[in-house]
Design a protein around this motif. Structure first.
Motif, PDB file in Angstrom:
ATOM      1  N   LEU A   1     -23.737  66.045   9.176  1.00  0.00           N
ATOM      2  CA  LEU A   1     -22.624  66.050   8.225  1.00  0.00           C
ATOM      3  C   LEU A   1     -21.696  64.855   8.402  1.00  0.00           C
ATOM      4  O   LEU A   1     -20.623  64.815   7.789  1.00  0.00           O
ATOM      5  N   LYS A   2     -22.091  63.887   9.220  1.00  0.00           N
ATOM      6  CA  LYS A   2     -21.208  62.752   9.491  1.00  0.00           C
ATOM      7  C   LYS A   2     -20.751  62.021   8.231  1.00  0.00           C
ATOM      8  O   LYS A   2     -19.560  61.721   8.088  1.00  0.00           O
ATOM      9  N   PRO A   3     -21.634  61.705   7.272  1.00  0.00           N
ATOM     10  CA  PRO A   3     -21.152  60.982   6.084  1.00  0.00           C
ATOM     11  C   PRO A   3     -20.076  61.717   5.322  1.00  0.00           C
ATOM     12  O   PRO A   3     -19.041  61.141   4.967  1.00  0.00           O
ATOM     13  N   ILE A   4     -20.295  63.004   5.049  1.00  0.00           N
ATOM     14  CA  ILE A   4     -19.300  63.747   4.276  1.00  0.00           C
ATOM     15  C   ILE A   4     -18.067  64.043   5.127  1.00  0.00           C
ATOM     16  O   ILE A   4     -16.956  64.175   4.607  1.00  0.00           O
ATOM     17  N   THR A   5     -18.232  64.135   6.450  1.00  0.00           N
ATOM     18  CA  THR A   5     -17.087  64.342   7.320  1.00  0.00           C
ATOM     19  C   THR A   5     -16.152  63.135   7.285  1.00  0.00           C
ATOM     20  O   THR A   5     -14.928  63.283   7.195  1.00  0.00           O
ATOM     21  N   VAL A   6     -16.724  61.940   7.347  1.00  0.00           N
ATOM     22  CA  VAL A   6     -15.900  60.733   7.277  1.00  0.00           C
ATOM     23  C   VAL A   6     -15.218  60.630   5.919  1.00  0.00           C
ATOM     24  O   VAL A   6     -14.039  60.269   5.811  1.00  0.00           O
ATOM     25  N   THR A   7     -15.938  60.956   4.851  1.00  0.00           N
ATOM     26  CA  THR A   7     -15.348  60.925   3.517  1.00  0.00           C
ATOM     27  C   THR A   7     -14.190  61.903   3.414  1.00  0.00           C
ATOM     28  O   THR A   7     -13.111  61.564   2.908  1.00  0.00           O
ATOM     29  N   ALA A   8     -14.402  63.134   3.873  1.00  0.00           N
ATOM     30  CA  ALA A   8     -13.337  64.134   3.833  1.00  0.00           C
ATOM     31  C   ALA A   8     -12.171  63.725   4.724  1.00  0.00           C
ATOM     32  O   ALA A   8     -11.007  63.967   4.387  1.00  0.00           O
ATOM     33  N   LEU A   9     -12.480  63.101   5.855  1.00  0.00           N
ATOM     34  CA  LEU A   9     -11.421  62.641   6.759  1.00  0.00           C
ATOM     35  C   LEU A   9     -10.499  61.653   6.058  1.00  0.00           C
ATOM     36  O   LEU A   9      -9.271  61.787   6.099  1.00  0.00           O
ATOM     37  N   VAL A  10     -11.085  60.657   5.400  1.00  0.00           N
ATOM     38  CA  VAL A  10     -10.270  59.629   4.751  1.00  0.00           C
ATOM     39  C   VAL A  10      -9.498  60.211   3.575  1.00  0.00           C
ATOM     40  O   VAL A  10      -8.299  59.939   3.393  1.00  0.00           O
ATOM     41  N   LEU A  11     -10.149  61.026   2.740  1.00  0.00           N
ATOM     42  CA  LEU A  11      -9.472  61.593   1.579  1.00  0.00           C
ATOM     43  C   LEU A  11      -8.306  62.481   1.995  1.00  0.00           C
ATOM     44  O   LEU A  11      -7.217  62.426   1.398  1.00  0.00           O
ATOM     45  N   ASN A  12      -8.509  63.296   3.018  1.00  0.00           N
ATOM     46  CA  ASN A  12      -7.432  64.161   3.493  1.00  0.00           C
ATOM     47  C   ASN A  12      -6.325  63.362   4.170  1.00  0.00           C
ATOM     48  O   ASN A  12      -5.142  63.660   3.998  1.00  0.00           O
ATOM     49  N   ALA A  13      -6.712  62.343   4.936  1.00  0.00           N
ATOM     50  CA  ALA A  13      -5.709  61.532   5.621  1.00  0.00           C
ATOM     51  C   ALA A  13      -4.819  60.803   4.623  1.00  0.00           C
ATOM     52  O   ALA A  13      -3.592  60.740   4.796  1.00  0.00           O
ATOM     53  N   VAL A  14      -5.412  60.265   3.569  1.00  0.00           N
ATOM     54  CA  VAL A  14      -4.621  59.579   2.553  1.00  0.00           C
ATOM     55  C   VAL A  14      -3.679  60.551   1.847  1.00  0.00           C
ATOM     56  O   VAL A  14      -2.509  60.243   1.598  1.00  0.00           O
ATOM     57  N   ALA A  15      -4.189  61.746   1.528  1.00  0.00           N
ATOM     58  CA  ALA A  15      -3.360  62.738   0.841  1.00  0.00           C
ATOM     59  C   ALA A  15      -2.179  63.175   1.705  1.00  0.00           C
ATOM     60  O   ALA A  15      -1.046  63.293   1.218  1.00  0.00           O
ATOM     61  N   VAL A  16      -2.433  63.420   2.988  1.00  0.00           N
ATOM     62  CA  VAL A  16      -1.361  63.863   3.883  1.00  0.00           C
ATOM     63  C   VAL A  16      -0.380  62.728   4.155  1.00  0.00           C
ATOM     64  O   VAL A  16       0.837  62.918   4.135  1.00  0.00           O
ATOM     65  N   TRP A  17      -0.898  61.536   4.398  1.00  0.00           N
ATOM     66  CA  TRP A  17      -0.038  60.397   4.741  1.00  0.00           C
ATOM     67  C   TRP A  17       0.910  60.043   3.598  1.00  0.00           C
ATOM     68  O   TRP A  17       2.072  59.720   3.826  1.00  0.00           O
ATOM     69  N   ASN A  18       0.428  60.106   2.366  1.00  0.00           N
ATOM     70  CA  ASN A  18       1.220  59.663   1.217  1.00  0.00           C
ATOM     71  C   ASN A  18       2.091  60.749   0.615  1.00  0.00           C
ATOM     72  O   ASN A  18       2.862  60.458  -0.307  1.00  0.00           O
ATOM     73  N   ASP A  19       1.965  61.976   1.091  1.00  0.00           N
ATOM     74  CA  ASP A  19       2.749  63.056   0.489  1.00  0.00           C
ATOM     75  C   ASP A  19       4.239  62.845   0.730  1.00  0.00           C
ATOM     76  O   ASP A  19       4.670  62.562   1.854  1.00  0.00           O
ATOM     77  N   PHE A  20       5.007  63.003  -0.314  1.00  0.00           N
ATOM     78  CA  PHE A  20       6.459  62.803  -0.242  1.00  0.00           C
ATOM     79  C   PHE A  20       7.229  64.108  -0.407  1.00  0.00           C
ATOM     80  O   PHE A  20       8.226  64.343   0.283  1.00  0.00           O
ATOM     81  N   PHE A  21       6.777  64.969  -1.314  1.00  0.00           N
ATOM     82  CA  PHE A  21       7.542  66.165  -1.663  1.00  0.00           C
ATOM     83  C   PHE A  21       7.663  67.138  -0.498  1.00  0.00           C
ATOM     84  O   PHE A  21       8.747  67.637  -0.201  1.00  0.00           O
TER      85      PHE A  21
END
Length: 273
Positions: free
Chosen positions: A189-209
Motif C-alpha cells: 500500500l506504499k503508493p496510496i499511503t504516500v498519496t494519502a499522506l500528502v493530501l492529508n498533510a496539505v489539508a491539515v497544514w492549510n486549514d484556517f477555520f
C-alpha cells in the motif's frame, strides 16, 4: 518513427503557456519576498539587490517559530493517526464480502457527503467539555476524525485492485489477519499511503477555520492563523507579508517534492485499478 507535427507544436505551446500562467504568481511571490522595502518598482521587474532581511523580520514579527512547531506537531500526529486507522479499517472493508461490510463502508462514506460545518457547534461544545480548547490536541482530535472517511475511501479503492495471492500464501503459512496485513498487505500500500499522506498533510497544514475556532483566546496558533494576523498588522508592508507566506509554504512544498514520484505512482495505481 514519430514525426514532429503542427499538432505537437500546438500542444507544446499550450503546455508552455499553462506553465507560465501557473508560475507567474510564484515568481511575483518570490520576487517581492526578497526585495528591499525601499524598492517600490513594479512587482514584475526582477529584484536587483535581493535581501533575506524580510524573512528574518517576518519570522520575528509574526511569531512563526512557535506557529511552525504547532503546525508540524498537529500535522504529523494527525496524519499518522488517520493513516493507521484508515488502513486498518479499509482492509476488512475491502476483503470481506459480508453484508455488514458494505453497509459499514457506506456509513463511513457519509463523512464525505455531510459537511463538517453542520457539526461545528456540537463539536465545539464537546471539545470545551473535554477541556481541550486552546490546546493543539483539540485540532489533532478533530482532524483525526475528519480525514478518516476520505482516506478510508482511498485505501478501499486501492485494496480492491490488489490480488489476494500473497495474502492466501501468508494464510497457508499460518499468518493471522493482523500479521498478514502488517507484513504482506501494508508494504504493497506504499503508493496510496504516500498519496494519502500528502493530501492529508496539505489539508491539515492549510486549514484556517478550525485553529482559529479552537485556539482562539490562547497563545497557541498555527501557521495560517499567524500569517493572517501578520497580514492584518503589516498590511502596508507587502515584502514582509510575502516573505511570511513563502516561509509558510516551504515545509509542505518540500514534502511534496520529496515524495512526488510516489504520489504519481499512487494516483496511477488507483486509476489503473
Amino acid at each position: 518513427m514519430n514525426r514532429y507535427t503542427r499538432r505537437t507544436l500546438a500542444l507544446e505551446t499550450v503546455m508552455i503557456a499553462v506553465g507560465v500562467v501557473f508560475a507567474f504568481p510564484v515568481y511575483v511571490l518570490v520576487n517581492l519576498a526578497v526585495r528591499p522595502t525601499s524598492d517600490t518598482s513594479s512587482p514584475i521587474r526582477p529584484t536587483r539587490d535581493p535581501t533575506f532581511g524580510n524573512f528574518t523580520g517576518a519570522w520575528r514579527e509574526a511569531g512563526l517559530g512557535g506557529a511552525l512547531i504547532n503546525s508540524v506537531l498537529v500535522t504529523v500526529v494527525s496524519v499518522v493517526v488517520v493513516l493507521a486507522v484508515s488502513a486498518l479499517a479499509a482492509y476488512p472493508l475491502a476483503r470481506s464480502t459480508a453484508r455488514w461490510s458494505r453497509w459499514t463502508f457506506l456509513l463511513i462514506m457519509l463523512g464525505l457527503i455531510l459537511p463538517f460545518q453542520l457539526a461545528s457547534l456540537p463539536l465545539y461544545q464537546t471539545v470545551r467539555d473535554l477541556g481541550l480548547l486552546g490546546s493543539v490536541w483539540s485540532l489533532i482530535l478533530f482532524y483525526a476524525g475528519l480525514q478518516v472517511p476520505f482516506t478510508t475511501f482511498l485505501y478501499v479503492g486501492f485494496l480492491r485492485a490488489l490480488p489476494r495471492d500473497f495474502e492466501d500464501a501468508a494464510s497457508i503459512d499460518g499468518a493471522g489477519p493482523l500479521a498478514t496485513f502488517r507484513y504482506v498487505v501494508f508494504p504493497m500500500l506504499k503508493p496510496i499511503t504516500v498519496t494519502a499522506l500528502v493530501l492529508n498533510a496539505v489539508a491539515v497544514w492549510n486549514d484556517f477555520f478550525t485553529p482559529l475556532l479552537y485556539l482562539s483566546g490562547s497563545d497557541q496558533q498555527t501557521v495560517p492563523v499567524a500569517v493572517a494576523g501578520f497580514v492584518g498588522q503589516f498590511v502596508s508592508d507587502w515584502n514582509l507579508i510575502f516573505a511570511a507566506l513563502l516561509i509558510s509554504i516551504i515545509p509542505v512544498l518540500a514534502v511534496y517534492l520529496a515524495l512526488q514520484r510516489s504520489i504519481i505512482n499512487g494516483f496511477a495505481g488507483g486509476l489503473k485499478g
